[in-house]
Design a protein around this motif. Structure first.
Motif, PDB file in Angstrom:
ATOM      1  N   ARG A  76     -43.708 -80.071  74.108  1.00 50.86           N
ATOM      2  CA  ARG A  76     -44.519 -79.011  74.758  1.00 50.86           C
ATOM      3  C   ARG A  76     -44.058 -77.640  74.807  1.00 50.86           C
ATOM      4  NH1 ARG A  76     -46.675 -82.190  80.257  1.00 50.86           N
ATOM      5  NH2 ARG A  76     -48.068 -83.757  79.193  1.00 50.86           N
ATOM      6  N   GLY A  77     -44.828 -76.726  75.093  1.00 47.90           N
ATOM      7  CA  GLY A  77     -44.690 -75.313  75.018  1.00 47.90           C
ATOM      8  C   GLY A  77     -44.547 -74.627  73.603  1.00 47.90           C
ATOM      9  N   LYS A  78     -45.029 -75.394  72.523  1.00 47.02           N
ATOM     10  CA  LYS A  78     -44.951 -74.946  71.341  1.00 47.02           C
ATOM     11  C   LYS A  78     -46.301 -74.751  70.575  1.00 47.02           C
ATOM     12  CE  LYS A  78     -40.531 -77.192  70.745  1.00 47.02           C
ATOM     13  NZ  LYS A  78     -39.597 -77.922  70.555  1.00 47.02           N
ATOM     14  N   GLY A  79     -47.398 -74.907  71.351  1.00 38.92           N
ATOM     15  CA  GLY A  79     -48.740 -74.519  70.885  1.00 38.92           C
ATOM     16  C   GLY A  79     -49.427 -75.816  70.217  1.00 38.92           C
ATOM     17  N   TYR A  80     -48.772 -76.995  70.388  1.00 39.51           N
ATOM     18  CA  TYR A  80     -49.538 -78.145  69.540  1.00 39.51           C
ATOM     19  C   TYR A  80     -50.452 -78.767  70.381  1.00 39.51           C
ATOM     20  CZ  TYR A  80     -44.857 -78.580  66.970  1.00 39.51           C
ATOM     21  OH  TYR A  80     -43.745 -78.180  66.375  1.00 39.51           O
ATOM     22  N   GLY A  81     -50.778 -78.623  71.729  1.00 39.10           N
ATOM     23  CA  GLY A  81     -51.747 -79.036  72.504  1.00 39.10           C
ATOM     24  C   GLY A  81     -52.923 -78.091  72.116  1.00 39.10           C
ATOM     25  N   LYS A  82     -52.827 -76.816  71.907  1.00 39.00           N
ATOM     26  CA  LYS A  82     -53.662 -75.895  71.675  1.00 39.00           C
ATOM     27  C   LYS A  82     -54.219 -76.146  70.081  1.00 39.00           C
ATOM     28  CE  LYS A  82     -54.916 -70.878  70.910  1.00 39.00           C
ATOM     29  NZ  LYS A  82     -55.888 -71.235  69.958  1.00 39.00           N
ATOM     30  N   LYS A  83     -53.364 -76.568  69.393  1.00 34.72           N
ATOM     31  CA  LYS A  83     -53.791 -76.846  67.790  1.00 34.72           C
ATOM     32  C   LYS A  83     -54.683 -78.074  67.846  1.00 34.72           C
ATOM     33  CE  LYS A  83     -49.938 -74.435  65.427  1.00 34.72           C
ATOM     34  NZ  LYS A  83     -48.666 -74.519  64.871  1.00 34.72           N
ATOM     35  N   LEU A  84     -54.242 -79.094  68.615  1.00 33.88           N
ATOM     36  CA  LEU A  84     -54.928 -80.255  68.747  1.00 33.88           C
ATOM     37  C   LEU A  84     -56.396 -79.927  69.225  1.00 33.88           C
ATOM     38  CD1 LEU A  84     -52.263 -82.616  70.102  1.00 33.88           C
ATOM     39  CD2 LEU A  84     -53.619 -82.989  67.857  1.00 33.88           C
ATOM     40  N   VAL A  85     -56.620 -79.180  70.181  1.00 34.67           N
ATOM     41  CA  VAL A  85     -57.946 -79.068  70.900  1.00 34.67           C
ATOM     42  C   VAL A  85     -58.643 -78.156  69.911  1.00 34.67           C
ATOM     43  CG1 VAL A  85     -59.204 -77.637  72.782  1.00 34.67           C
ATOM     44  CG2 VAL A  85     -57.151 -79.160  73.238  1.00 34.67           C
ATOM     45  N   ASP A  86     -58.028 -76.867  69.268  1.00 36.69           N
ATOM     46  CA  ASP A  86     -58.664 -76.054  67.959  1.00 36.69           C
ATOM     47  C   ASP A  86     -59.124 -76.923  67.154  1.00 36.69           C
ATOM     48  OD1 ASP A  86     -58.182 -73.603  69.738  1.00 36.69           O
ATOM     49  OD2 ASP A  86     -56.596 -73.375  68.535  1.00 36.69           O
ATOM     50  N   ARG A  99     -71.901 -76.962  72.787  1.00 37.83           N
ATOM     51  CA  ARG A  99     -70.810 -77.149  73.764  1.00 37.83           C
ATOM     52  C   ARG A  99     -69.995 -78.107  73.505  1.00 37.83           C
ATOM     53  NH1 ARG A  99     -74.773 -78.457  78.330  1.00 37.83           N
ATOM     54  NH2 ARG A  99     -75.503 -79.794  76.690  1.00 37.83           N
ATOM     55  N   VAL A 100     -68.763 -78.144  74.203  1.00 40.38           N
ATOM     56  CA  VAL A 100     -67.963 -79.256  74.020  1.00 40.38           C
ATOM     57  C   VAL A 100     -67.222 -79.261  75.728  1.00 40.38           C
ATOM     58  CG1 VAL A 100     -65.497 -79.850  73.284  1.00 40.38           C
ATOM     59  CG2 VAL A 100     -67.219 -78.441  71.721  1.00 40.38           C
ATOM     60  N   PHE A 110     -57.272 -75.944  80.255  1.00 44.10           N
ATOM     61  CA  PHE A 110     -58.390 -75.838  79.542  1.00 44.10           C
ATOM     62  C   PHE A 110     -59.129 -74.339  79.684  1.00 44.10           C
ATOM     63  CE2 PHE A 110     -58.022 -80.210  79.100  1.00 44.10           C
ATOM     64  CZ  PHE A 110     -58.246 -80.712  77.868  1.00 44.10           C
ATOM     65  N   LYS A 111     -59.014 -74.085  81.030  1.00 50.43           N
ATOM     66  CA  LYS A 111     -59.127 -72.746  81.051  1.00 50.43           C
ATOM     67  C   LYS A 111     -58.615 -71.595  80.391  1.00 50.43           C
ATOM     68  CE  LYS A 111     -60.850 -73.507  85.772  1.00 50.43           C
ATOM     69  NZ  LYS A 111     -60.753 -73.258  87.410  1.00 50.43           N
ATOM     70  N   LYS A 112     -57.401 -71.856  80.297  1.00 53.10           N
ATOM     71  CA  LYS A 112     -56.615 -70.836  79.295  1.00 53.10           C
ATOM     72  C   LYS A 112     -56.935 -70.873  77.531  1.00 53.10           C
ATOM     73  CE  LYS A 112     -52.159 -71.520  81.459  1.00 53.10           C
ATOM     74  NZ  LYS A 112     -50.741 -71.995  81.480  1.00 53.10           N
ATOM     75  N   LEU A 113     -57.960 -71.982  77.400  1.00 52.78           N
ATOM     76  CA  LEU A 113     -58.176 -72.055  75.936  1.00 52.78           C
ATOM     77  C   LEU A 113     -59.721 -71.532  75.956  1.00 52.78           C
ATOM     78  CD1 LEU A 113     -56.549 -75.684  75.169  1.00 52.78           C
ATOM     79  CD2 LEU A 113     -55.851 -73.559  74.561  1.00 52.78           C
ATOM     80  N   GLY A 114     -60.199 -71.201  76.963  1.00 54.60           N
ATOM     81  CA  GLY A 114     -61.624 -70.513  77.020  1.00 54.60           C
ATOM     82  C   GLY A 114     -62.742 -71.541  77.581  1.00 54.60           C
ATOM     83  N   TYR A 147     -66.808 -75.858  76.810  1.00 56.74           N
ATOM     84  CA  TYR A 147     -66.502 -74.469  75.873  1.00 56.74           C
ATOM     85  C   TYR A 147     -67.866 -74.274  75.023  1.00 56.74           C
ATOM     86  CZ  TYR A 147     -63.878 -72.112  72.234  1.00 56.74           C
ATOM     87  OH  TYR A 147     -63.555 -71.165  71.538  1.00 56.74           O
ATOM     88  N   TYR A 148     -68.183 -72.935  74.950  1.00 55.87           N
ATOM     89  CA  TYR A 148     -69.375 -72.906  74.185  1.00 55.87           C
ATOM     90  C   TYR A 148     -69.065 -72.282  72.993  1.00 55.87           C
ATOM     91  CZ  TYR A 148     -71.545 -73.218  79.093  1.00 55.87           C
ATOM     92  OH  TYR A 148     -71.808 -73.559  80.351  1.00 55.87           O
ATOM     93  N   LEU A 149     -69.569 -72.803  72.041  1.00 56.92           N
ATOM     94  CA  LEU A 149     -69.283 -72.550  70.433  1.00 56.92           C
ATOM     95  C   LEU A 149     -70.428 -71.581  70.324  1.00 56.92           C
ATOM     96  CD1 LEU A 149     -68.747 -76.252  69.428  1.00 56.92           C
ATOM     97  CD2 LEU A 149     -66.973 -74.367  69.393  1.00 56.92           C
TER      98      LEU A 149
END
Length: 149
Positions: A76-86, A99-100, A110-114, A147-149
């Motif tokens: 954790r803390g290395k951006g892997y979770g964000k990459k998985l969500v992206d 929408r997702v 998830f709020k931090k991710l938009g 999340y709105y695409l």
């Protein structure tokens, strides 16, 4: 490396998801559910070990759900979770979703991710068809975000 999950990855995905479910961070998943939904899953592999997961589940013509977003504590803390969500969001966009959804016990992540918080009661009945199968229904305590695409 993030890649689509294969059938041979299911036992590790199951173990990982249920370890985090025991900590109260997400809902448990059965082996049969994971095999049925294998095409939804991505895994994060480091040094040959599955250390993270995410899944994009299609709910309706314009709505998908990001599920089972996990990264082992030591990664954790290395951006892997964000990459998985992206990765899931890119697939959702490719598929033409608008929408997702994320149902989570950790809405701030998830709020931090938009993603933006919404009232669960506004979700389509198709979402609830999954909820009624859950052992924690109707009081799971998860927060709904979109999340709105």
């Amino acid at each position: 490396m993030i890649r689509k999950a294969k059938v041979e990855d299911i036992p590790e995905i199951h173990k990982l998801i249920n370890e985090f479910a025991e900590k109260g961070l997400l809902l448990p998943r059965s082996l049969s559910d994971l095999y049925e939904n294998i095409r939804d899953f991505y895994i994060l592999v480091i040094d040959g070990k599955v250390v993270g997961t995410s899944a994009l589940h299609i709910i309706w013509e314009d709505l998908g759900e990001v599920r089972s977003v996990i990264v082992r504590d030591e990664y954790r803390g290395k951006g892997y979770g964000k990459k998985l969500v992206d990765t899931c969001l890119r697939e959702a966009k490719f598929l033409g979703l608008k929408r997702v959804l994320a149902l989570t016990y950790i809405p701030e992540y998830f709020k931090k991710l938009g993603f933006v918080e919404i009232d669960k009661r506004t979700l389509p009945f198709k979402v609830w068809s999954d909820c009624v199968k859950c052992p924690k229904f109707p009081d799971c305590g998860e927060i709904a975000l979109l999340y709105y695409l």
